[in-house]
Enzyme design. Structure first.
Site: not given
Ligand code: F6R
Length: 612
Positions: A2, A27, A75, A101-102, A485, A489, A492, A508, A607
């Protein structure tokens, strides 16, 4: 996860708080709120589900006057995103407001105890427990706010950065941190608090980074005081911010992500600056710790997400150039795996934000075992940068788009320089190879500019694949992590399922997925594996799949096989992920835009992952 902002000064706090929330929105962006103390001693709290602009709409006809305030963008961890669970949370008596935040791990136990004392709760959050606890302690022991905050924090288990205001002490903000970041900005006639420096940079460049276990007492018109949780005075280390406001704006681009993709020629230049001197690579973190790098028998890389992908590339670079065995671990797995860490191990922690909770925990574990910890971070002064023994900043400037782009290329570039610096020191790489690779690193910005010219072509191409449901990304060697990667991208920001695989593994299992509805992105620059990757393309085509291939310019063989080719310049294999990632970033961006997704703030993401 947050974002917290606070202001205390002579002007109205609301404009500063809201502007700061916009800066911190990366955030978390599921709800937002402000609490403001006005000149009549009234506390006004306004909260809204949604983005900061929803809060602004809600507040436009409200009384937001007052020169002391705290604000939050959320968040969600405990309780769904809604108006009630949004911060600030206010004590039952309506006097104390708090942003957090946490996470508070023992909130259930504390909540039950408070309920037994007659306290009622409005929200489902862990945060409300803390503000009610502060009120309870303050009332039951008749102590001042600071003592109540200290006592409450001594009962709390978890990670937090908090800011608290109280109607009874209207000229004070109390802030504290444990494992979540908090920065205090010292202006001429105002003091600012924020989760990072971005809301502060408009007003002052003088900042204090609060350390873990510290409480800041910010009083109007008085000097900042910082104490430890044990009530001992702390030294105040004032730093000068090296950040400009223009770095935090979109600069004419429609999205931060596109701006950050296009910035990469400059960010890689900044990342290299001063580190390649003549024909040699010079990293102070290596030259100041020669004994460590000469004496180590193993390197462990810990990271999460995109930074972990960069770590996989770092492993190959270090093994090939510096001849040291490297293992790469997800920080979240490493910390709970009873890892064997030796005192002569070097642990490299890679993190853009420098705040990722799992990476921070892995660092602490490594240090407990006596290992030397080297950081590869972007955010200067971040928790990870400060928790490590030494390190190299990637210096790519603030990355605001939630999907990491320029940080990834910066991380790979730093890891290439790190491998060379260690290799030079240990004598595992000859001077000709150093010279050639150093000059290839210096050429990266030009090659990135060249790759960015693919933008229009990729935008057109993205139209063909906008409504596809699944994608496969394949690559080998240095570009297997590029495939991971590229897939990350895409998923997300466009919410299209995408999987990255080492190309040879396709047969396989994943080959069963291939049909005309599953496009495959194949990363196939001219390298050792080129011939083998051509046969992967043939296997996909033989099963009716379409292929988008990232190839070196002039590759007529793959041009004749693939449905679409994206041509990049010739680049040494070990640096190719830096260039290859440009078309992959652009492909994800344009597909997501065509789908109407919010690329800068994808759903469910934030983020900086400062919680487990
Ligand atoms: C993906 C992304 C995340 C981060 C991960 C680690 O685009 O941004 O996967 O890479 O959360 O974050 P840092 O590097 O800040 O530790």
């Amino acid at each position: 996860m947050c974002g917290i902002v606070g202001y205390i000064g002579n002007s109205d706090s609301y404009p500063v708080l809201v502007k700061g929330l916009h800066r911190l929105e990366y955030r978390g962006y599921d709800s937002a709120g402000v609490a403001i103390l006005n000149a009549c001693g009234e506390l006004h709290t306004y909260k809204a589900k949604g983005k900061v602009e929803d809060l602004e709409r809600f507040c436009c006809d409200k009384d937001t006057a007052g020169s002391i305030g705290i604000a939050h963008t959320r968040w969600a961890t405990h309780g769904e995103p809604n108006d009630v669970n949004a911060h600030p949370h206010v004590s039952e008596n309506g006097e104390i407001a708090l942003v957090h935040n946490g996470t508070i791990e023992n909130y259930n136990v504390l909540k039950q105890a408070l309920e037994e004392h007659g306290c009622t709760f409005r929200s489902e959050t862990d945060t409300e427990v803390l503000v009610q606890l502060i009120q309870y302690i303050k009332e039951s022991t008749k102590c001042p706010l600071l003592t109540a905050v200290r006592e409450a924090l001594s009962q709390v288990v978890g990670a937090y950065a908090i800011a608290v205001i109280d109607k009874r002490t209207p000229d004070t903000i109390i802030a504290a941190r444990k494992s979540s970041p908090l920065v205090i900005g010292l202006g001429d006639d105002a003091t600012y608090i924020a989760s990072d420096a971005t809301p502060i940079v408009d007003y002052t460049d003088r900042v204090v980074y609060l350390n873990d276990g510290e409480i800041a007492i910010i009083e109007k018109g008085k000097d900042l005081r910082v104490i430890t949780f044990d009530n001992e005075p702390s030294d105040i280390d004032i730093r000068t911010l090296k950040m400009s406001v223009s770095q935090l704006e979109k600069g004419g681009y429609p999205h931060f992500m596109l701006k950050e993709i296009f910035e990469q020629p400059e960010t890689i230049q900044d990342c290299i600056r001063g580190r390649i001197v003549g024909d040699k690579v010079r990293l102070s973190g290596v030259s100041e710790n020669e004994d460590v790098f000469l004496g180590t028998g193993r390197i462990i890389i810990v990271a999460c997400g995109t930074s972990w992908h960069a770590g996989l590339i770092g492993k190959r670079l270090i093994q090939e150039i510096a001849h040291i065995p490297v293992v790469v671990e997800y920080a979240s797995e490493f910390r709970y795996s009873t890892p064997i860490i030796n005192p002569d191990d070097v642990v490299i922690a890679i993190s853009q934000s420098g705040e990722t909770a799992d990476t921070l925990a892995a660092i602490r574990l490594a240090k407990e075992h006596g290992a030397f910890v080297y950081g590869v971070c972007n955010v200067v002064g971040s928790s990870i940068a400060r928790a490590t023994d030494s390190g190299t900043y990637i210096h790519v400037g603030p990355e605001i788009g939630v999907a990491s782009t320029k940080a990834f290329t910066g991380q790979v570039t730093v890891l290439a320089m790190l491998a060379l610096a260690i290799g030079q020191l240990r004598g595992t790489v000859d001077s000709t190879s150093v010279r050639e690779l150093a000059s290839a690193i210096k050429a990266l910005p030009v090659l990135i500019s060249d790759a960015l010219k693919l933008n229009d072509e990729i935008e057109r191409l993205s139209g063909i694949y906008t409504y596809v449901h699944n994608f496969l990304y394949l690559g080998r060697g240095y570009n297997y992590p590029s495939a991971l990667e590229g897939a990350l991208k895409l998923k997300e920001i466009s919410y299209i399922h995408a999987e990255g695989y080492p190309a040879a593994e396709m047969k396989h299992g994943p080959i069963a997925l291939i049909d005309h509805e599953l496009p495959t992105v194949i990363i196939a620059p001219n390298d050792e594996m080129h011939e083998k990757i051509i046969s992967n393309i043939q296997q996909v085509k033989a099963r009716g799949g379409s292929v988008i291939a990232v190839v070196t310019k002039g590759d007529s063989v793959i041009a004749g096989l693939a449905d679409h080719i994206l041509e990049i310049s010739e680049v040494p294999e070990c640096l190719s992920p830096v260039i290859v990632s440009i078309p992959l970033q652009l492909l994800a961006y344009h597909i997501a835009i065509k789908k109407g997704c919010n690329v800068d703030m994808p759903r469910n993401l934030a983020k900086s992952v400062t919680v487990e």
